[in-house]
Design an enzyme around this catalytic site. Structure first.
Site, mmCIF file in Angstrom:
data_model
loop_
_atom_site.group_PDB
_atom_site.id
_atom_site.type_symbol
_atom_site.label_atom_id
_atom_site.label_comp_id
_atom_site.label_asym_id
_atom_site.label_seq_id
_atom_site.Cartn_x
_atom_site.Cartn_y
_atom_site.Cartn_z
ATOM 1 N N GLY A 194 0.532 -1.457 0.149
ATOM 2 C CA GLY A 194 0.033 -0.112 -0.021
ATOM 3 C C GLY A 194 0.757 1.195 -0.039
ATOM 4 N N GLU A 208 4.077 -6.525 2.261
ATOM 5 C CA GLU A 208 3.878 -6.873 0.717
ATOM 6 C C GLU A 208 3.772 -5.716 -0.210
ATOM 7 O OE1 GLU A 208 -0.086 -8.553 1.039
ATOM 8 O OE2 GLU A 208 0.580 -10.254 2.063
ATOM 9 N N GLY A 222 4.279 -3.407 -3.400
ATOM 10 C CA GLY A 222 4.344 -3.584 -4.821
ATOM 11 C C GLY A 222 4.784 -2.306 -5.431
ATOM 12 N N ARG A 223 3.957 -1.241 -5.603
ATOM 13 C CA ARG A 223 4.115 -0.364 -6.127
ATOM 14 C C ARG A 223 5.383 0.612 -5.668
ATOM 15 N NH1 ARG A 223 -0.315 3.071 -8.021
ATOM 16 N NH2 ARG A 223 -1.544 1.794 -6.394
ATOM 17 N N TYR A 238 -8.322 4.904 -13.029
ATOM 18 C CA TYR A 238 -8.438 5.581 -11.487
ATOM 19 C C TYR A 238 -8.153 7.055 -11.550
ATOM 20 C CZ TYR A 238 -6.522 0.946 -10.981
ATOM 21 O OH TYR A 238 -6.381 -0.409 -10.997
ATOM 22 N N CYS A 275 -10.033 3.564 -29.975
ATOM 23 C CA CYS A 275 -11.207 4.003 -30.230
ATOM 24 C C CYS A 275 -12.145 4.185 -28.934
ATOM 25 C CB CYS A 275 -12.018 3.313 -31.307
ATOM 26 S SG CYS A 275 -12.156 1.553 -31.075
ATOM 27 N N GLU A 276 -11.651 5.022 -28.071
ATOM 28 C CA GLU A 276 -12.539 5.408 -26.889
ATOM 29 C C GLU A 276 -11.944 6.613 -26.530
ATOM 30 O OE1 GLU A 276 -13.232 2.925 -23.857
ATOM 31 O OE2 GLU A 276 -13.126 1.139 -24.883
HETATM 32 N N1 LLP Z 1 -1.040 -7.171 -0.938
HETATM 33 C C1 LLP Z 1 -2.138 -7.380 -1.417
HETATM 34 C C2 LLP Z 1 -3.075 -8.311 -0.484
HETATM 35 C C3 LLP Z 1 -2.754 -6.430 -2.283
HETATM 36 O O1 LLP Z 1 -3.971 -6.764 -2.764
HETATM 37 C C4 LLP Z 1 -1.878 -5.694 -3.340
HETATM 38 C C5 LLP Z 1 -2.420 -4.994 -4.251
HETATM 39 C C6 LLP Z 1 -0.707 -5.332 -2.448
HETATM 40 C C7 LLP Z 1 0.021 -6.258 -1.392
HETATM 41 C C8 LLP Z 1 0.282 -4.350 -3.138
HETATM 42 O O2 LLP Z 1 -0.072 -3.262 -3.013
HETATM 43 P P1 LLP Z 1 1.101 -1.857 -3.466
HETATM 44 O O3 LLP Z 1 2.323 -2.122 -2.471
HETATM 45 O O4 LLP Z 1 1.142 -2.069 -4.751
HETATM 46 O O5 LLP Z 1 0.213 -0.800 -3.089
HETATM 47 N N2 LLP Z 1 -3.966 -1.571 -10.175
HETATM 48 C C9 LLP Z 1 -4.000 -0.494 -9.122
HETATM 49 C C10 LLP Z 1 -3.475 -0.987 -7.783
HETATM 50 C C11 LLP Z 1 -4.149 -2.121 -7.241
HETATM 51 C C12 LLP Z 1 -3.615 -2.831 -5.952
HETATM 52 C C13 LLP Z 1 -4.191 -4.100 -5.721
HETATM 53 N N3 LLP Z 1 -3.657 -4.752 -4.495
HETATM 54 C C14 LLP Z 1 -3.312 0.789 -9.719
HETATM 55 O O6 LLP Z 1 -2.790 0.809 -10.661
HETATM 56 O O7 LLP Z 1 -3.078 1.677 -8.806
#
Ligand code: LLP
Length: 396
Positions: free
Chosen positions: A222, A256, A258-259, A300, A326-327
């Protein structure tokens, strides 16, 4: 970059190994004072080269589907390094996770717990599980990526968690090892994350009183980044918000992200295919890339900086930066200032390393773009551009 684009064409994703290492190091540094493990959320970017890079840095993996478990294994992660999350895991996916013995399956419901128990008993093993708790906390982020409130589909409401944990403690096929929470994504206000940590720490205390021996608390992902170029989400603030509550439990901490690890490390390069400037209409710059490669702005209302690779001198104007689909929603940037722009110029969308290619599609029969990894002075293609043969392979 010009060399890479000459060799690979556009649209093109380019990732910097150095920036991934930097983000990883800053997170590690912030949490260095407490036993923890970073389980990279594969969903942000699961290119195998990116996964190998993160594995070599010492992260584990957070997989959200059978496909992501497969990606983690192919990148060399051991099952014991993988946590498996996800709402709506199929019996097939669960059985595979039980069979290989992942570090934890994050349970989403009473029913799922019972299914895992039955699958594990059928195999004569105990599945390691953690309970995903929904703490009903607003993460102050976009509604589409907010996951920790009562009306969201994720996890078990916190008041139902303690009775469920007591029930699971008696299951022959389950070894309850942890608690899990994930509040949402692109979170810049760390206070809700602190609230989630306190909620789980409180729950961990009450389960200890009930005789459950937990190993870890998993706070999910997150942590956001500054898409507008401002200093991004601070790992130090994040650690300060969550560690006091976690420290009091003495449990191992899992994260966890990601981003945070990969978004700033990636760019999407597009080439100008056309321009339009008619009186009474916005000026359009039309790229050879759009929502099929990067859907975040459309899904988003996400803001990504867009820059010209070789800005031309001259008067600046406001442009709508759009894609070829085409959107009308196929707009990467509204009202962006640029000097003169000509067909064949290269524009770059920044902070596209997370939730970029992984969310790409073949809409309008477009081919998935190539991906390149730059490391020091060297670069290599880590995913080839899809060919038309690839595109039609599974059709008669
Ligand atoms: N753990 C779980 C259980 C998750 O569902 C997610 C992301 C993460 C970790 C990693 O979250 P992060 O650190 O990346 O925020 N497609 C959307 C983001 C969807 C995130 C879904 N879950 C976007 O482009 O903003």
């Amino acid at each position: 970059m010009a060399d890479i684009v000459r060799a690979c064409g556009t649209p093109l994703y380019i990732y910097s190994a150095g920036l991934v290492r930097e983000a990883h190091a800053s997170l590690e540094q912030a949490f260095a004072g407490y036993p923890h493990g970073i389980h990279y959320a594969l969903k942000a970017n699961s290119n195998l080269a990116v996964l190998r890079l993160l594995r070599e840095l010492g992260t584990g993996a957070d997989a959200n589907s059978g496909g992501e478990i497969e990606a983690a294994l192919r990148a060399g992660f051991e099952p014991s390094q993988i946590v498996f999350t996800g709402v709506g895991k199929t019996r097939e996916e669960l059985d595979h996770a039980v069979a290989i013995g992942v570090k934890a399956i994050n349970i989403e419901s009473d029913g799922e717990a019972d299914r895992i128990d039955a699958l594990a008993r059928a195999r004569g093993v105990k599945a390691r599980v953690a309970l995903r708790v929904n703490p009903d906390i607003d993460a102050n982020t976009h509604a589409h990526i907010s996951t920790g409130q009562r009306f969201n589909k994720f996890g078990v409401p916190i008041e139902a968690a303690a009775p469920l944990l007591r029930r699971l403690a008696g299951k022959a096929g389950l070894h309850v090892v942890g608690l899990h929470v994930h509040l949402g994504s692109q979170i810049l206000d760390v206070e809700p994350l602190g609230g989630a940590a306190r909620a789980l720490a409180g729950l961990a205390r009450s389960t200890r009183d009930a005789g459950l021996q937990l190993e870890h608390i998993d706070l999910g992902g997150g942590l956001g980044i500054g898409y507008d170029g401002s200093p991004h989400g601070s790992p130090a603030e994040y650690a300060a918000a969550v560690l006091p509550a976690i420290r009091a439990t003495g449990l191992h901490l899992l994260l966890e992200p990601g981003r945070f690890l990969v978004a700033p490390a990636g760019i999407l390069v597009g080439r100008v295919a056309d321009t339009k400037a008619y009186p009474g209409c916005p000026r359009f710059v039309i790229l050879d890339t759009g929502m099929t490669e990067l859907i975040r702005p459309m899904l988003y209302d996400a803001y990504h900086r867009i820059v010209a690779v070789t800005p031309r001198p001259g008067d600046t104007h406001e442009y709508e930066v759009v894609g070829p689909l085409c959107e009308t929603s196929d707009t990467l940037g509204h009202k962006r200032e640029f000097g003169p722009i000509e067909v064949d110029d290269l524009l770059v969308v920044l902070d596209a390393g997370a939730y970029g290619l992984v969310m790409a599609s073949n809409y309008n029969r477009r081919r998935m773009p190539a991906e390149v990894l730059v490391d020091g002075g060297a670069w290599r293609v880590v995913r080839k551009r899809q060919s038309y043969a690839d595109l039609f392979r599974n059709e008669e």
